[in-house]
Design an enzyme around this catalytic site. Sequence first.
Site, PDB file in Angstrom:
ATOM      1  N   ASP A 170      33.836  38.566  42.030  1.00  0.00           N
ATOM      2  CA  ASP A 170      33.742  39.552  43.093  1.00  0.00           C
ATOM      3  C   ASP A 170      33.405  40.948  42.585  1.00  0.00           C
ATOM      4  O   ASP A 170      32.469  41.596  43.075  1.00  0.00           O
ATOM      5  CB  ASP A 170      35.068  39.589  43.874  1.00  0.00           C
ATOM      6  CG  ASP A 170      34.955  40.340  45.186  1.00  0.00           C
ATOM      7  OD1 ASP A 170      34.955  41.585  45.152  1.00  0.00           O
ATOM      8  OD2 ASP A 170      34.868  39.692  46.238  1.00  0.00           O
ATOM      9  N   VAL A 198      33.924  40.451  48.916  1.00  0.00           N
ATOM     10  CA  VAL A 198      32.777  39.541  48.857  1.00  0.00           C
ATOM     11  C   VAL A 198      33.240  38.094  48.891  1.00  0.00           C
ATOM     12  O   VAL A 198      32.656  37.245  49.573  1.00  0.00           O
ATOM     13  CB  VAL A 198      31.936  39.829  47.598  1.00  0.00           C
ATOM     14  CG1 VAL A 198      30.727  38.911  47.551  1.00  0.00           C
ATOM     15  CG2 VAL A 198      31.489  41.290  47.568  1.00  0.00           C
ATOM     16  N   ASP A 199      34.303  37.783  48.168  1.00  0.00           N
ATOM     17  CA  ASP A 199      34.869  36.433  48.209  1.00  0.00           C
ATOM     18  C   ASP A 199      35.255  36.050  49.633  1.00  0.00           C
ATOM     19  O   ASP A 199      34.959  34.946  50.097  1.00  0.00           O
ATOM     20  CB  ASP A 199      36.110  36.352  47.317  1.00  0.00           C
ATOM     21  CG  ASP A 199      35.801  35.849  45.909  1.00  0.00           C
ATOM     22  OD1 ASP A 199      35.084  34.848  45.792  1.00  0.00           O
ATOM     23  OD2 ASP A 199      36.272  36.462  44.945  1.00  0.00           O
ATOM     24  N   HIS A 200      35.930  36.946  50.323  1.00  0.00           N
ATOM     25  CA  HIS A 200      36.410  36.625  51.665  1.00  0.00           C
ATOM     26  C   HIS A 200      35.250  36.497  52.655  1.00  0.00           C
ATOM     27  O   HIS A 200      35.240  35.585  53.498  1.00  0.00           O
ATOM     28  CB  HIS A 200      37.395  37.685  52.134  1.00  0.00           C
ATOM     29  CG  HIS A 200      38.758  37.551  51.505  1.00  0.00           C
ATOM     30  ND1 HIS A 200      39.691  36.652  51.948  1.00  0.00           N
ATOM     31  CD2 HIS A 200      39.326  38.198  50.455  1.00  0.00           C
ATOM     32  CE1 HIS A 200      40.789  36.747  51.212  1.00  0.00           C
ATOM     33  NE2 HIS A 200      40.590  37.681  50.293  1.00  0.00           N
TER      34      HIS A 200
END
Length: 431
Positions: A170, A198-200
């Site tokens: 991320d 960004v991951d989420h």
Amino acid sequence: MTAQVATHSYEIDFKREVDPLPEKPKGEAMADLLSGVRVLSFNHFLMGPVAAQFLADLGADVIAVEPPDGAFQRKWGGADKWVDGQSMLLLTGNRNKRSLTLDLKKPEAIEIARKLIATSDVMAENFRPGVLDKLGLGYEEAKKINPQIIYAAASGYGPDGPYVYRPGQDLLVQAMSGLATITGSREQGPRAVGVSAVDHHGAALFAAGILAALVRKTRTGQGCRVDVSLLSAALDLQMESFTCYLNGQRPDDVRQPGPISGWYYGAPYGIYPTRDAHIAISLGSLSALSKTLDLPVDQRIPDKEAYRRRDEASAAIAANVAERTTAECIALFEAGGIWHAAVNDYADVVSDPQVVHNKNFQVVNGATGAPITLVSHPVRYDGKLPEVRLPPQKLGAQTEEILKELGYDDRQLKELSKTGAVGALKSARAA
């Protein structure tokens, strides 16, 4: 990526009101949305597990496959916090899933994986591109086993290209995608978002892509390959900003000036220090705000010049607001019809009346018996939130159950455990 496992934990307060878990799914509408869909999840870290959890919340039978020593999310705690040996990363994205341990270095484990592919609607993974291909479990091989399979792959930068083998994480993607730059300021430089944004967002796109493929499969029987990357997710997060940047004259600098949030916004849009805290002022008329704050006439910038003279306008607003308390600003802005919000810290968020009303956080009994607090599923269906049917499970908790569903008998199970192809059966180990 390697992780150092913390050897200590903070004391967790277990004296909390706990929502009881249903012994069995109740069959309510939101739990039935994906009933009958099986998802085989070879996911670790954050984006993949959270995407699979979204599907699990909706009733999909998600089988989370991990190595016998556990995936990364069981070994990294976040802030060195652990609840009965369970990491924060584990608790974040692993509810409503069954846990299966397989050592994919063993041929017997590969055979089990192939049988599961044959019985699954979706196979989701977020290894680096090519890893599962080397094990004979990649897309082309999965299609041979199950021609209707939806093969969903999440990666750092995409399934091919010049960065295909770079580590995708991320913070690295926030840096290279420009997100850290526009979140920073001219005065202080780049700054990453304080969460794995960004991951989420990538997890949401990953789940959405799988759901789209499931709709087509229901309609046509056709499988699909779905690819999502952290890089594309980071750029998608900045869709408004990049659309503005790429069309027409480009600015020399996309870092925001002073309190303005976002290079493409005019004043007053931003966060301003008050005498005792901070307050956010959103889109609206500069003229109305100037009147509300009783700015001197020479500091009042016309609405039509809100962007061109935003530095000047925001400086005047900032100086005025800094002389007032947050409560005073709120009273003024409510009277003047100015869009605003106090800037909450986490304690404020948890106690916020709307957050409490929405049940955005819930406390349930974890797999070890200790209460755990989870962020609720973000969508309501027919006015209801999906249940937490299973808290994040102990490593391999359903290994025996899943293998018996595939037809393995007790003798075969004992042999698989002996060879190490699967983890210890009926494991009572903590995560």
